[in-house]
Design a protein around this motif. Structure first.
Motif, short mmCIF file in Angstrom:
data_model
loop_
_atom_site.label_atom_id
_atom_site.label_comp_id
_atom_site.label_asym_id
_atom_site.label_seq_id
_atom_site.Cartn_x
_atom_site.Cartn_y
_atom_site.Cartn_z
N GLY A 164 0.79 -1.22 0.00
CA GLY A 164 0.00 0.00 0.00
C GLY A 164 0.83 1.27 0.00
O GLY A 164 0.29 2.37 0.04
N ASP A 165 2.17 1.13 -0.06
CA ASP A 165 3.05 2.29 -0.09
C ASP A 165 3.07 2.89 -1.49
O ASP A 165 3.00 2.19 -2.49
N LEU A 166 3.22 4.21 -1.56
CA LEU A 166 3.29 4.91 -2.82
C LEU A 166 4.70 4.76 -3.40
O LEU A 166 5.69 5.07 -2.73
N VAL A 167 4.80 4.26 -4.64
CA VAL A 167 6.08 4.02 -5.30
C VAL A 167 6.09 4.76 -6.63
O VAL A 167 5.14 4.67 -7.40
N GLU A 168 7.19 5.47 -6.90
CA GLU A 168 7.31 6.19 -8.17
C GLU A 168 7.51 5.20 -9.32
O GLU A 168 8.30 4.26 -9.22
N LYS A 169 6.79 5.43 -10.42
CA LYS A 169 6.99 4.67 -11.64
C LYS A 169 7.90 5.49 -12.54
O LYS A 169 7.57 6.63 -12.89
N SER A 170 9.07 4.95 -12.88
CA SER A 170 10.01 5.70 -13.70
C SER A 170 10.95 4.75 -14.43
O SER A 170 11.03 3.57 -14.11
N GLU A 171 11.66 5.32 -15.39
CA GLU A 171 12.76 4.63 -16.04
C GLU A 171 13.81 5.66 -16.37
O GLU A 171 13.53 6.86 -16.40
N THR A 172 15.04 5.21 -16.61
CA THR A 172 16.13 6.13 -16.86
C THR A 172 16.81 5.80 -18.18
O THR A 172 17.19 4.66 -18.42
#
Length: 196
Positions: A164-172
């Motif tokens: 239930g934790d908020l996690v950033e969706k990203s790529e580099t």
């Protein structure tokens, strides 16, 4: 368009096949030296890990084969030998990680078209293609090195994980030349999509 370094014919054919009908705006290949440096910390940790694991295995095998150490005969000795095998394997894997990262960089390319950002990686079994659409981008974070090469972190917002934790969706997009141009093109594309 000049990609920078020469890419393999196989990777070039995959690019042509994937981008059929799309206009190429930017292309960049990750620098193998930057990829190697990015995981050098793992290699430094792997040196003592692997040395200790090999020492353990040598002692366990020696004690089991000769039976000179009390309790190392039979199954108990064999179990000590087998216990160390995964640790040696993990150490060897960590020792090889910088070289695998550099190899992956040599076999990869980022390509920006008027529709999407595509990341192609050539593997023995074929090619992996990952696409990103400008409309999905929430933010961009750029890092530029002194030689002009750099990285662009592309954020797509956030999601909740299994806890239930908020996690950033990203790529580099990592270790590419002319990262400023990529950022400019993506910002323009994002703005055009927002106006449409």
């Amino acid at each position: 368009m000049n990609i920078g370094r020469t890419i393999s014919k196989t990777l070039r054919s995959h690019i042509d096949k994937e981008l059929r009908g799309e206009r190429l705006l930017w292309a960049g290949q990750p620098d193998p030296k930057i990829a190697l440096k990015s995981v050098i910390g793992i290699w430094i940790f792997a040196v003592p890990w692997t040395a200790f694991a090999l020492f353990w295995e040598t002692m366990a095998i020696g004690g089991w084969v000769t039976g000179s150490t009390k309790g190392m005969q039979g199954w108990s000795g064999l179990m000590m030998v087998l216990f160390g095998v995964p640790f040696v394997a993990i150490g060897v894997g960590m020792m090889g990680s910088p070289f695998w990262a550099a190899r992956k960089a040599r076999n990869s390319i980022y390509v920006l078209t008027e529709q999407r950002l595509v990341y192609l990686t050539e593997k023995k079994s074929g090619v992996t293609v990952k696409s990103t659409w400008p409309a999905d981008i929430h933010s961009l974070e750029k890092t530029v090195l002194a030689d002009g090469k750099g990285s662009l972190k592309i954020s797509y917002g956030s999601k909740r994980d299994s806890d239930g934790d908020l996690v950033e969706k990203s790529e580099t997009v990592a270790g590419v030349g002319n990262v400023d141009e990529l950022e400019r093109q993506l910002r323009e594309m994002k703005q055009q999509k927002m106006r449409a």
